[in-house]
Design a protein around this motif. Structure first.
Motif, PDB file in Angstrom:
ATOM      1  N   PRO A 447     -56.647 -10.829   7.125  1.00  0.00           N
ATOM      2  CA  PRO A 447     -56.924 -10.378   8.599  1.00  0.00           C
ATOM      3  C   PRO A 447     -56.343  -9.040   8.597  1.00  0.00           C
ATOM      4  O   PRO A 447     -55.749  -8.527   7.823  1.00  0.00           O
ATOM      5  N   GLY A 448     -56.759  -8.122   9.591  1.00  0.00           N
ATOM      6  CA  GLY A 448     -57.354  -6.967   9.499  1.00  0.00           C
ATOM      7  C   GLY A 448     -57.075  -5.700   8.378  1.00  0.00           C
ATOM      8  O   GLY A 448     -56.881  -4.883   8.024  1.00  0.00           O
ATOM      9  N   TYR A 514     -47.331 -16.143  11.926  1.00  0.00           N
ATOM     10  CA  TYR A 514     -46.265 -15.069  12.770  1.00  0.00           C
ATOM     11  C   TYR A 514     -45.821 -16.074  13.244  1.00  0.00           C
ATOM     12  O   TYR A 514     -46.011 -17.150  13.422  1.00  0.00           O
ATOM     13  N   THR A 530     -56.990  -4.224  14.815  1.00  0.00           N
ATOM     14  CA  THR A 530     -56.802  -3.766  13.371  1.00  0.00           C
ATOM     15  C   THR A 530     -58.267  -4.421  12.749  1.00  0.00           C
ATOM     16  O   THR A 530     -57.774  -4.248  11.630  1.00  0.00           O
ATOM     17  N   PHE A 538     -60.405  -7.086  16.331  1.00  0.00           N
ATOM     18  CA  PHE A 538     -59.466  -7.724  16.511  1.00  0.00           C
ATOM     19  C   PHE A 538     -58.136  -6.987  16.756  1.00  0.00           C
ATOM     20  O   PHE A 538     -58.085  -5.534  16.211  1.00  0.00           O
ATOM     21  N   GLU A 540     -54.499  -6.475  17.267  1.00  0.00           N
ATOM     22  CA  GLU A 540     -52.451  -6.978  17.772  1.00  0.00           C
ATOM     23  C   GLU A 540     -51.717  -7.291  18.406  1.00  0.00           C
ATOM     24  O   GLU A 540     -51.768  -6.515  19.030  1.00  0.00           O
ATOM     25  N   GLU A 554     -52.259 -11.599  15.604  1.00  0.00           N
ATOM     26  CA  GLU A 554     -54.027 -10.982  15.835  1.00  0.00           C
ATOM     27  C   GLU A 554     -54.488 -11.912  17.023  1.00  0.00           C
ATOM     28  O   GLU A 554     -54.774 -13.385  16.696  1.00  0.00           O
TER      29      GLU A 554
END
Length: 651
Positions: A447-448, A514, A530, A538, A540, A554
């Motif tokens: 992710p990111g 999260y 991100t 993507f 956030e 996200e």
């Protein structure tokens, strides 16, 4: 070229002859006229020819070490097509063309040229005697020009431009006459003589490859830098993102010609000369399968008096060999010139061909013909002229003389470095490659980009580059750590190693999730970008813990949800916005539990509509209107697979 020339020929602009152009390729041992894009993929030649029915005006292109004889045959082949087009344009002009306004051409005052010839021919011969250095000759020419303008002011008032033109014409003719009568040029060289060459390789110890190439008063410092596939030059074109594995950057500062001035973005010279030198070196480079590095060459011109682009070819080649790049063979370039007694006509048997032209010969001569290649054949060429055309016989003579000069320069380069160095410098990162399944790319990136950054940091790598095809390139200086990183990537993508993270052998715990308040469907959020991919962005939309212990929330804004109109190039679109945040509406989760976002819905809510009318309707959840169809690049199902892989990178 042909369309522009046709418009001029049909207008009242006083064009003397129709002009046309043709593209010539060389496929499977046959010359091909105006080849298709598919044919050009297999062509060993890309030759653009322009001219009139009588002679050639311009040629430009690149070849794969083709001999001079074939080049002449290709030019003649293209010129035959030009003759046909010019004949058609002549007929078209007779039918619908306007009468030419020849009376609009301003003629020089009667008797001006003969007066200039009579008074100043001897002084020009004195300047061009061959005993003056560049600076002295330039100063003498400038002083003469000022003197002529002052002395002619009384006889021809308000005719300064015509006086300067007449003086330039005289200087051209005297330069030609000296070469024709004595076989010597204005710097004392013979017609085929190349200026003294001095070259040195390995100039800078920390640079991967470097070279200093000096030819007369033209000098370049060339450097080579090697990197992984992530260092490719990225060019945002209308068709999408293009990545170049090899690129040459040419710099021509004002100081190289003894001037001061602003140094800013690349200009016409930098772009054109850099592209010419780059194309000259491309055919000699090894295939990417044999040498998986991105290659960047920089050529800095420190002094210029003629053909710095060809000096960049020579210096760039030496720098490549100094870096240990296993090129096929050394490449050199030379610029040829032509002197004519009458610039108003086509080249004839009286034309004087000169090798390795000076800046003055370029300015006052009638041809600048740059040719580069190895001992066997040509890799690139560029010709422009200032007369009405160049015959094929003259061109053949120029190419033959250019080959002699090129072989001489290659011999001088061998004195500095005969072949590529056997090993890469210690400062070059090692490269390792592997292949993963395309649906496992997200597990490596995370992710990111968090997963891939962790791998780079934990294994002390230079970089990890992941292609959309699943090709992964690892670069670093420690082979043992690179092997461990390769094992970890294999583990991550095998389906058995989700818990490992990066961790130089120690492993990581489960990825934090999260834990903040949930997002509200239909609400507008301004979130931080991100990650940018071809399929979307993507974002956030809700922050994580202040201490960084848990990540933010996200979601994916699919490429079809970026704008009310179709976005063809997601990366280029976001870069053009020059922003780090996006306003998006939260659409909720899809059937796989992934968070979906829409910038398009924000724009529609504010009244922005696409050119197709209405933009497809609002996408807010509460109005229950059907979603817009996905962009053709990637379906929602495909995005779901990638997004799921990214979310579960360490599961």
């Amino acid at each position: 070229i042909t369309a522009s020339a046709a418009a001029l020929w049909l207008s009242d602009v006083p064009l003397r002859k129709p002009v046309a152009a043709a593209l010539v390729g060389y496929v499977d041992g046959q010359l091909v006229l105006n080849p298709t894009l598919e044919q050009m993929k297999h062509s060993r030649l890309e030759l653009t020819v322009a001219g009139t029915k009588d002679a050639v005006l311009m040629i430009e292109g690149a070849a794969d070490f083709l001999p001079e004889e074939l080049m002449i045959e290709a030019v003649a082949f293209g010129h035959e097509a030009i003759k046909v087009q010019c004949a058609g344009l002549e007929e078209l002009g007779k039918a619908v063309g306007k009468e030419k306004k020849y009376d609009s051409i301003q003629q020089p005052p009667e008797g001006l040229q003969s007066t200039i010839d009579e008074r100043y021919a001897a002084k020009i011969d004195e300047i061009y005697g061959g005993n003056l250095a560049k600076e002295d000759q330039s100063a003498a020419s400038s002083n003469l020009s000022k003197l002529v303008v002052e002395e002619m002011e009384e006889l021809y008032p308000e005719e300064t431009s015509a006086v300067k033109d007449a003086l330039k014409d005289l200087m051209c003719r005297r330069m030609f006459q000296k070469a024709k009568d004595t076989g010597k040029r204005i710097d004392g060289r013979a017609l085929t003589e190349v200026r003294p060459i001095d070259s040195e390789a390995g100039l800078f110890p920390r640079v991967h490859g470097s070279a200093l190439f000096t030819r007369g008063q033209t000098q370049v410092v060339a450097t080579t830098t090697l990197g992984d596939s992530g260092m490719r030059q990225k060019i945002d074109r209308i068709s999408g993102m293009e990545q170049k594995r090899f690129y040459l950057q040419y710099t021509f500062p004002p100081s190289c010609v003894g001037e001061t001035g602003r140094v800013g973005m690349p200009g016409r010279r930098e772009v054109g000369h850099g592209n010419l030198a780059e194309r000259a070196l491309i055919p000699t480079l090894p295939a990417e399968e044999d040498f998986p590095y991105t290659i960047r060459v920089e050529s800095l011109v420190t002094e210029s008096n003629g053909s710095s682009s060809m000096a960049s070819v020579c210096g760039g080649c030496l720098a490549l060999m100094d870096a240990g790049v296993p090129i096929k063979s050394p490449v050199a370039g030379i610029a040829m010139g032509m002197l004519l007694g009458d610039k108003g006509g086509v080249s004839d048997e009286n034309a004087v061909i000169v090798s390795d032209i000076l800046g003055t010969e370029d300015a006052l001569g009638t041809m600048d013909f740059k040719v580069a290649g190895n001992k066997e054949g040509i890799t690139t060429f560029q010709l422009d002229i200032k007369c009405e055309g160049l015959t094929l016989d003259t061109m053949a003579k120029a190419l033959g003389q250019a080959r002699e000069g090129r072989l001489h320069i290659l011999g001088e380069m061998e004195k500095a470095l005969k072949e590529p160095r056997g090993e890469l410098p210690a400062t070059v990162p090692k490269v390792m490659k592997l292949k993963i399944a395309e649906d496992s790319i997200g597990k490596v990136i995370g992710p990111g980009g968090r997963q891939i950054r962790a791998l780079i940091e934990d294994f002390d790598l230079a970089n990890i580059d992941v292609e959309e095809t699943g090709d992964v390139q690892i670069s670093g200086f420690d082979t043992e750590q690179m092997e461990k990183a390769k094992e970890m990537i294999t583990l991550l993508t095998s389906g058995n190693g989700g818990k490992g993270g990066g961790g130089g052998g120690g492993g990581r715990g489960p990825r934090p999730e999260y834990t903040g308040p949930p997002a509200e469907e239909g609400k507008t959020y301004e979130g931080k970008i991100t990650g940018i991919h071809n399929f979307g962005v993507f974002v956030e939309i809700l922050p994580g813990a202040e201490d960084g212990s848990t990540p933010g929330l996200e979601g994916l804004c699919h490429v079809s949800e970026l704008h009310v109109e179709r976005v063809r190039n997601c990366e280029g679109f976001i870069r053009a916005m020059n922003t780090e945040t996006l306003e998006v509406i939260y659409l909720g989760k899809n059937k796989k539990g992934q968070h979906q976002l829409s910038r398009k819905a924000v724009l529609e809510e504010r009244g922005v509509r696409g050119r197709g009318g209405g933009g497809g309707g609002s996408r807010r959840v509460e109005n229950n209107k059907p979603p817009s169809p996905p962009a053709p690049e990637m379906s929602k199902e495909e995005v779901d697979v990638i997004a799921q892989a990214i979310d579960n990178a360490t599961d």
